[in-house]
Scaffold this motif. Sequence first.
Motif, PDB file in Angstrom:
ATOM      1  N   ASN A 252       1.075  -1.335   0.030  1.00  0.00           N
ATOM      2  CA  ASN A 252      -0.052  -0.063   0.008  1.00  0.00           C
ATOM      3  C   ASN A 252       0.810   1.071   0.087  1.00  0.00           C
ATOM      4  O   ASN A 252       1.175   2.109   0.809  1.00  0.00           O
ATOM      5  N   PRO A 254       3.567   4.096   0.258  1.00  0.00           N
ATOM      6  CA  PRO A 254       3.670   5.415   0.757  1.00  0.00           C
ATOM      7  C   PRO A 254       4.467   6.441  -0.018  1.00  0.00           C
ATOM      8  O   PRO A 254       5.659   5.793  -0.444  1.00  0.00           O
ATOM      9  N   GLN A 286      -0.553   4.767  -2.877  1.00  0.00           N
ATOM     10  CA  GLN A 286      -1.781   4.762  -2.262  1.00  0.00           C
ATOM     11  C   GLN A 286      -1.757   5.855  -1.082  1.00  0.00           C
ATOM     12  O   GLN A 286      -2.588   6.225  -0.842  1.00  0.00           O
ATOM     13  N   ARG A 287      -0.670   5.894  -0.236  1.00  0.00           N
ATOM     14  CA  ARG A 287      -0.801   6.663   0.892  1.00  0.00           C
ATOM     15  C   ARG A 287       0.168   7.704   0.591  1.00  0.00           C
ATOM     16  O   ARG A 287       1.087   7.628   0.497  1.00  0.00           O
ATOM     17  N   TYR A 289       1.600  11.058   2.312  1.00  0.00           N
ATOM     18  CA  TYR A 289       1.888  11.854   3.651  1.00  0.00           C
ATOM     19  C   TYR A 289       2.321  13.325   3.319  1.00  0.00           C
ATOM     20  O   TYR A 289       3.716  13.412   2.759  1.00  0.00           O
ATOM     21  N   THR A 364      -9.376  12.410   2.008  1.00  0.00           N
ATOM     22  CA  THR A 364      -8.680  13.080   3.090  1.00  0.00           C
ATOM     23  C   THR A 364      -9.187  12.798   4.450  1.00  0.00           C
ATOM     24  O   THR A 364     -10.465  12.358   4.428  1.00  0.00           O
ATOM     25  N   ASN A 368      -5.569   5.804  10.183  1.00  0.00           N
ATOM     26  CA  ASN A 368      -4.693   4.702   9.784  1.00  0.00           C
ATOM     27  C   ASN A 368      -5.374   3.271   9.897  1.00  0.00           C
ATOM     28  O   ASN A 368      -5.040   2.409   9.213  1.00  0.00           O
ATOM     29  N   VAL A 373      -6.337   2.961   3.934  1.00  0.00           N
ATOM     30  CA  VAL A 373      -5.048   3.326   4.368  1.00  0.00           C
ATOM     31  C   VAL A 373      -4.472   2.093   4.853  1.00  0.00           C
ATOM     32  O   VAL A 373      -3.284   1.934   4.118  1.00  0.00           O
ATOM     33  N   CYS A 374      -4.810   1.260   5.471  1.00  0.00           N
ATOM     34  CA  CYS A 374      -4.084   0.094   6.052  1.00  0.00           C
ATOM     35  C   CYS A 374      -3.982  -1.124   5.269  1.00  0.00           C
ATOM     36  O   CYS A 374      -3.106  -1.851   5.353  1.00  0.00           O
ATOM     37  N   SER A 383      -5.008   8.279  -0.677  1.00  0.00           N
ATOM     38  CA  SER A 383      -5.469   8.649   0.557  1.00  0.00           C
ATOM     39  C   SER A 383      -4.491   9.794   0.980  1.00  0.00           C
ATOM     40  O   SER A 383      -3.072   9.674   0.769  1.00  0.00           O
ATOM     41  N   LEU A 385      -2.640  12.061   3.871  1.00  0.00           N
ATOM     42  CA  LEU A 385      -2.636  12.020   5.273  1.00  0.00           C
ATOM     43  C   LEU A 385      -1.614  13.319   5.544  1.00  0.00           C
ATOM     44  O   LEU A 385      -0.591  13.482   4.993  1.00  0.00           O
ATOM     45  N   SER A 400       2.568  -0.031   8.428  1.00  0.00           N
ATOM     46  CA  SER A 400       1.969  -0.930   7.380  1.00  0.00           C
ATOM     47  C   SER A 400       2.744  -2.205   7.286  1.00  0.00           C
ATOM     48  O   SER A 400       3.989  -2.515   7.544  1.00  0.00           O
TER      49      SER A 400
END
Length: 475
Positions: A252, A254, A286-287, A289, A364, A368, A373-374, A383, A385, A400
């Motif tokens: 997933n 980051p 996917q994630r 930050y 948004t 977690n 997200v997970c 997503s 974050l 993760s």
Amino acid sequence: MLEEFKLFINGQWTQTGETLDVIDKYTQKPFAKVYKAGEKDVDRAISSAETAYKKHQLTPYKRYQLLKKVSELLIQNKEDLAQTITKEAGKPLKQARTEIERGAQTFEVAAEEAKRISGEGIPVEAAPGSENRMAFTIKVPVGVVGAISPFNFPLNLVAHKVAPAIAAGNAVVLKPASATPLTAIKLAKLFQEAGLPDGLFNVVVGSGSTVGNQMMEDSRIQLYTFTGSAKIGLKLKQTTGLKKLILELGNNSPVIVDKEADVEQAANNIAQKGFAFAGQVCISVQRVYVHEAVKDEFQKQLLQAIKELKVGDPNDPETDVGPMIDEQEARRAEDWVKEAVDNGAELLLGGNRQGPVFQPTVVTNVKNDMRVVCEEIFAPVISLLDYQDLDECIDQVNQSPYGLQGGIFTKNLDTAFYAARKVQVGGFMINDSSQYRVDLMPYGGVKDSGSGKEGPKYSIAEMTEERLVVLNLKD
Ligand SMILES: NC(=O)c1ccc[n+]([C@@H]2O[C@H](COP(=O)([O-])OP(=O)(O)OC[C@H]3O[C@@H](n4cnc5c(N)ncnc54)[C@H](O)[C@@H]3O)[C@@H](O)[C@H]2O)c1
Ligand SMILES: O=C[C@H](O)CS(=O)(=O)O
């Protein structure tokens, strides 16, 4: 009349009792059928591979010539193969064309690597009492390789298994994903045209629970190379015991957008790399930050860039985002997004579905423990974050269970290298997103993303045994 495809066993085009329809993933209508392998067919494919492995010890140079020829044939047949991928996988045509070019590269690199397989000298004479000895290692093939591939790269992820296996001197039995079997069968035709001896490459089609299971339990296969979900990867590990195993599993992915990032570069890159092939790439972003200081600007530019993507018919050469592999998968993605929104996430874009086409989606205010997200979404969904402190951000990234590839956008080298050392992944990209891969690089994950590396040089290392040879010389 649907076009008919046969299995490739021991160099023969094999017709069996039952067939499987291959669905055009955009129109949802069958456009071809392929014969399904029964128990006897799988058994024959494995015994043909075993016999061929013993009978045809091809020299490294011959392996080079064969693989080089297949690489050339892939380019000669590029348009037909790309259209096959577009139909059977629903992959936008321009991305399918790129996949053929990459597949040809993978074969070419494997061909070159076939000429470089070597062991090393071992200084045993330095050990007291061994002064009259000499030693070196040689690399020998493992024997029969069982290859099981996923639906999302019907050529290139097959190439990453088959080309290094042949380069290393092995024989192969391949089971492609049953949703996308045709490209692998067309590849077998090219191997035949290139002159590969019968039995060294076999293709059996059928479900994982029948053909895949039978392969897993066959003691004549010495090494398994599997790309797919962590769930099936774990089953393979539990079933195959002490056998050698290369596992390329989910993620997933980051990506961190630091306060010193080039925001425009990050936004444009992530818009491309989160949604190519409808997010069904194991390293799709996917994630994301995003540092609070650049959050608003990044969000604005990201949404703008995503709105420019063309969504719809994968046969249109302008399309960026086509259908997902089936409507059920698109519904699953829709449910995960809805579940997040019901629990307080904010939908910034998308969230709607037309049959198997799920619109590029950004959420948004996510938490977690939300599935978007997970877990691995494997859909066109990103997503966002936000974070203030890099260490806290990296802690979250590392929560993760997966660790395939990740990335950071920053102009600050200290920040970049700090993150590269701390983020738990197999590959980390600086000023690029998780979805960067060229086919010669070492590629593979940590944690639940798998074990063992792909990339021809690295797969060949896994697909050979290092044998020590010691000479006892006269004093
Ligand atoms: N790490 C990587 O390089 C990489 C690359 C592509 C895809 N993937 C992962 O693959 C997944 C998507 O692909 P998929 O849906 O085709 O995966 P999947 O795990 O459902 O299937 C992969 C292959 O395993 C076979 N299979 C299924 N059940 C089996 C069983 N019981 N025994 C033996 N074989 C069985 C399938 O038929 C298919 O050929 C995602 O999780 C994605 O991240 C990983
Ligand atoms: O789906 C995962 C693939 O390994 C990504 S790539 O096509 O090889 O870059």
